[in-house]
Design a protein around this motif. Structure first.
Motif, mmCIF file in Angstrom:
data_model
loop_
_atom_site.group_PDB
_atom_site.id
_atom_site.type_symbol
_atom_site.label_atom_id
_atom_site.label_comp_id
_atom_site.label_asym_id
_atom_site.label_seq_id
_atom_site.Cartn_x
_atom_site.Cartn_y
_atom_site.Cartn_z
ATOM 1 N N TRP A 3 0.829 -1.202 0.000
ATOM 2 C CA TRP A 3 0.000 0.000 0.000
ATOM 3 C C TRP A 3 0.865 1.254 0.000
ATOM 4 C CZ3 TRP A 3 -5.401 -1.110 2.115
ATOM 5 C CH2 TRP A 3 -6.340 -0.213 1.583
ATOM 6 N N ASN A 4 1.565 1.520 1.096
ATOM 7 C CA ASN A 4 2.409 2.718 1.153
ATOM 8 C C ASN A 4 3.685 2.490 1.960
ATOM 9 O OD1 ASN A 4 1.398 2.903 3.899
ATOM 10 N ND2 ASN A 4 -0.404 3.953 3.079
ATOM 11 N N TRP A 5 4.145 1.242 1.954
ATOM 12 C CA TRP A 5 5.321 0.888 2.760
ATOM 13 C C TRP A 5 6.636 1.262 2.079
ATOM 14 C CZ3 TRP A 5 8.278 -3.912 1.627
ATOM 15 C CH2 TRP A 5 9.374 -4.060 2.478
ATOM 16 N N ARG A 6 6.870 0.758 0.880
ATOM 17 C CA ARG A 6 8.156 0.998 0.220
ATOM 18 C C ARG A 6 7.955 1.362 -1.239
ATOM 19 N NH1 ARG A 6 13.146 -3.166 0.466
ATOM 20 N NH2 ARG A 6 13.181 -2.349 2.602
ATOM 21 N N GLN A 7 8.469 2.541 -1.601
ATOM 22 C CA GLN A 7 8.391 3.039 -2.971
ATOM 23 C C GLN A 7 9.578 2.529 -3.778
ATOM 24 O OE1 GLN A 7 9.102 7.235 -3.242
ATOM 25 N NE2 GLN A 7 7.866 7.491 -5.080
ATOM 26 N N CYS A 8 9.371 2.369 -5.083
ATOM 27 C CA CYS A 8 10.492 1.962 -5.935
ATOM 28 C C CYS A 8 11.356 3.174 -6.278
ATOM 29 C CB CYS A 8 9.992 1.283 -7.215
ATOM 30 S SG CYS A 8 9.276 2.394 -8.437
ATOM 31 N N VAL A 9 12.598 2.914 -6.654
ATOM 32 C CA VAL A 9 13.532 3.989 -6.999
ATOM 33 C C VAL A 9 13.118 4.682 -8.290
ATOM 34 C CG1 VAL A 9 15.911 4.477 -7.692
ATOM 35 C CG2 VAL A 9 15.461 2.960 -5.751
ATOM 36 N N ARG A 10 12.586 3.914 -9.236
ATOM 37 C CA ARG A 10 12.291 4.440 -10.569
ATOM 38 C C ARG A 10 11.439 5.695 -10.543
ATOM 39 N NH1 ARG A 10 7.845 3.064 -13.961
ATOM 40 N NH2 ARG A 10 7.340 1.279 -12.619
ATOM 41 N N THR A 11 10.435 5.752 -9.687
ATOM 42 C CA THR A 11 9.493 6.867 -9.714
ATOM 43 C C THR A 11 9.680 7.858 -8.562
ATOM 44 O OG1 THR A 11 7.820 5.581 -8.509
ATOM 45 C CG2 THR A 11 7.766 5.481 -10.925
ATOM 46 N N ARG A 12 10.748 7.726 -7.828
ATOM 47 C CA ARG A 12 10.975 8.668 -6.721
ATOM 48 C C ARG A 12 11.182 10.090 -7.224
ATOM 49 N NH1 ARG A 12 15.258 5.363 -2.859
ATOM 50 N NH2 ARG A 12 13.759 3.819 -2.074
ATOM 51 N N ILE A 13 10.777 11.034 -6.381
ATOM 52 C CA ILE A 13 10.999 12.444 -6.690
ATOM 53 C C ILE A 13 12.445 12.809 -6.372
ATOM 54 C CG2 ILE A 13 10.442 14.799 -5.956
ATOM 55 C CD1 ILE A 13 7.540 13.898 -5.728
ATOM 56 N N THR A 14 13.126 13.380 -7.348
ATOM 57 C CA THR A 14 14.510 13.816 -7.195
ATOM 58 C C THR A 14 14.592 15.316 -7.440
ATOM 59 O OG1 THR A 14 15.137 13.564 -9.522
ATOM 60 C CG2 THR A 14 15.213 11.574 -8.135
ATOM 61 N N GLU A 15 15.792 15.853 -7.331
ATOM 62 C CA GLU A 15 15.981 17.274 -7.591
ATOM 63 C C GLU A 15 15.696 17.634 -9.042
ATOM 64 O OE1 GLU A 15 19.747 18.690 -6.157
ATOM 65 O OE2 GLU A 15 19.557 17.572 -4.279
ATOM 66 N N ASP A 16 15.703 16.641 -9.923
ATOM 67 C CA ASP A 16 15.430 16.889 -11.343
ATOM 68 C C ASP A 16 13.947 16.779 -11.698
ATOM 69 O OD1 ASP A 16 18.166 17.237 -11.922
ATOM 70 O OD2 ASP A 16 18.443 15.069 -12.084
ATOM 71 N N THR A 17 13.111 16.364 -10.755
ATOM 72 C CA THR A 17 11.683 16.181 -11.028
ATOM 73 C C THR A 17 11.029 17.514 -11.369
ATOM 74 O OG1 THR A 17 11.517 14.251 -9.580
ATOM 75 C CG2 THR A 17 9.479 15.463 -10.035
ATOM 76 N N ARG A 18 10.272 17.529 -12.437
ATOM 77 C CA ARG A 18 9.542 18.728 -12.858
ATOM 78 C C ARG A 18 8.024 18.553 -12.768
ATOM 79 N NH1 ARG A 18 13.422 20.332 -11.523
ATOM 80 N NH2 ARG A 18 15.164 21.289 -12.658
ATOM 81 N N ASN A 19 7.566 17.323 -12.878
ATOM 82 C CA ASN A 19 6.134 17.029 -12.822
ATOM 83 C C ASN A 19 5.912 15.877 -11.843
ATOM 84 O OD1 ASN A 19 5.488 18.900 -15.057
ATOM 85 N ND2 ASN A 19 6.589 17.395 -16.302
ATOM 86 N N ALA A 20 5.003 16.062 -10.906
ATOM 87 C CA ALA A 20 4.873 15.090 -9.825
ATOM 88 C C ALA A 20 3.421 14.707 -9.581
ATOM 89 C CB ALA A 20 5.474 15.649 -8.536
ATOM 90 N N LEU A 21 3.263 13.505 -9.026
ATOM 91 C CA LEU A 21 1.980 12.970 -8.601
ATOM 92 C C LEU A 21 2.050 12.736 -7.098
ATOM 93 C CD1 LEU A 21 -0.797 11.582 -9.428
ATOM 94 C CD2 LEU A 21 0.503 9.432 -9.452
ATOM 95 N N PHE A 22 1.003 13.157 -6.385
ATOM 96 C CA PHE A 22 0.935 12.948 -4.939
ATOM 97 C C PHE A 22 -0.342 12.185 -4.601
ATOM 98 C CE2 PHE A 22 3.341 16.809 -5.716
ATOM 99 C CZ PHE A 22 4.509 16.548 -5.015
ATOM 100 N N LEU A 23 -0.212 11.211 -3.701
ATOM 101 C CA LEU A 23 -1.320 10.351 -3.299
ATOM 102 C C LEU A 23 -1.500 10.488 -1.791
ATOM 103 C CD1 LEU A 23 -0.068 7.321 -5.399
ATOM 104 C CD2 LEU A 23 -2.042 8.764 -5.976
ATOM 105 N N LEU A 24 -2.577 11.153 -1.382
ATOM 106 C CA LEU A 24 -2.865 11.390 0.026
ATOM 107 C C LEU A 24 -3.964 10.410 0.423
ATOM 108 C CD1 LEU A 24 -1.874 14.148 -1.366
ATOM 109 C CD2 LEU A 24 -2.750 15.262 0.682
ATOM 110 N N GLU A 25 -3.625 9.424 1.279
ATOM 111 C CA GLU A 25 -4.473 8.257 1.495
ATOM 112 C C GLU A 25 -5.146 8.285 2.866
ATOM 113 O OE1 GLU A 25 -2.481 4.812 -1.044
ATOM 114 O OE2 GLU A 25 -1.189 5.463 0.602
ATOM 115 N N ARG A 26 -6.446 8.052 2.860
ATOM 116 C CA ARG A 26 -7.245 8.207 4.078
ATOM 117 C C ARG A 26 -8.121 6.989 4.347
ATOM 118 N NH1 ARG A 26 -13.037 7.872 4.553
ATOM 119 N NH2 ARG A 26 -13.749 9.278 6.190
ATOM 120 N N LEU A 27 -8.239 6.622 5.618
ATOM 121 C CA LEU A 27 -9.163 5.601 6.101
ATOM 122 C C LEU A 27 -10.010 6.199 7.222
ATOM 123 C CD1 LEU A 27 -6.669 2.586 6.469
ATOM 124 C CD2 LEU A 27 -8.334 2.896 4.623
#
Length: 213
Positions: free
Chosen positions: A154-178
């Motif tokens: 669910w939200n435990w460990r993100q992969c390296v491929r899609t991580r936000i870096t200093e070079d990121t210009r366009n991003a997706l954020f997922l704010l998850e609620r129960l």
């Protein structure tokens, strides 16, 4: 992009109270962590409550698909436990980590330009590609795109491929609620994140979409 994000029925059946606020940010100008982003983290740490009811809800959600939350903790649980010593990573990551701690809310941050196809939350069949560790077990809730799993458990460990870096210009954020997390608080967290992103990049274009079960 945010219009294509999907929560599969298999996840809705598991937790019908799940809601995700999906946000996109286009035109970011990220950079190394600085005094301002460090101040966001330190201010959030002063409000951290590891026993927030939302953390307890996420632990129960993990148990429901067979995970052991004391070994692989939900992201917000892990952040709150080390809120006093969170490292600065980069300005955008510092921004969403600070909001996650302040609002006791799991938040995933992804580099949109690294995605292959849309994001979707689903229950794994088992063995799906995950580049940074062993693949997910059958029944595990995962975020993924067409290339493979982008975040395990669910939200435990993100992969390296899609991580936000200093070079990121366009991003997706997922704010998850129960439940019992109030939807008003979820929207407030989204506004807080948008405010910080605009402080980083005044010209950023932000969109949001609420996905309910």
């Amino acid at each position: 992009m945010i219009e294509q994000v999907v929560v599969d029925d298999s996840v809705r059946a598991l937790r019908p109270d799940f809601v995700v606020l999906v946000m996109s940010a286009h035109g970011l100008r990220n950079g190394p962590g600085d005094e301002e982003s460090a101040s966001w983290l330190s201010a959030a740490a002063r409000t951290a409550n590891p026993d927030d009811p939302h953390v307890l809800a996420w632990r129960e959600a993990y148990r429901a698909f067979g995970a052991k939350p004391n070994r692989t903790r939900p992201s917000v649980d892990a952040l709150l436990r080390r809120a006093d010593s969170l490292p600065s990573i980069n300005r955008v990551v510092d921004a969403y980590n600070a909001v996650s701690v302040e609002y006791a809310l799991p938040i995933g941050g992804e580099d949109l330009d690294k995605y292959i196809g849309p994001a979707r939350l689903t229950v794994a069949a088992g063995g799906e590609p995950f580049e940074d560790a062993e693949p997910p077990a059958p029944g595990e809730v995962v975020w993924r795109d067409d290339a493979g799993v982008t975040c395990r458990r669910w939200n435990w460990r993100q992969c390296v491929r899609t991580r936000i870096t200093e070079d990121t210009r366009n991003a997706l954020f997922l704010l998850e609620r129960l439940e019992p997390y109030p939807l008003e608080r979820l929207h407030a967290a989204g506004e807080a994140l948008a405010t910080r992103l605009r402080a980083i990049s005044p010209e950023v274009e932000i969109e949001g979409r609420l996905l309910k079960a």
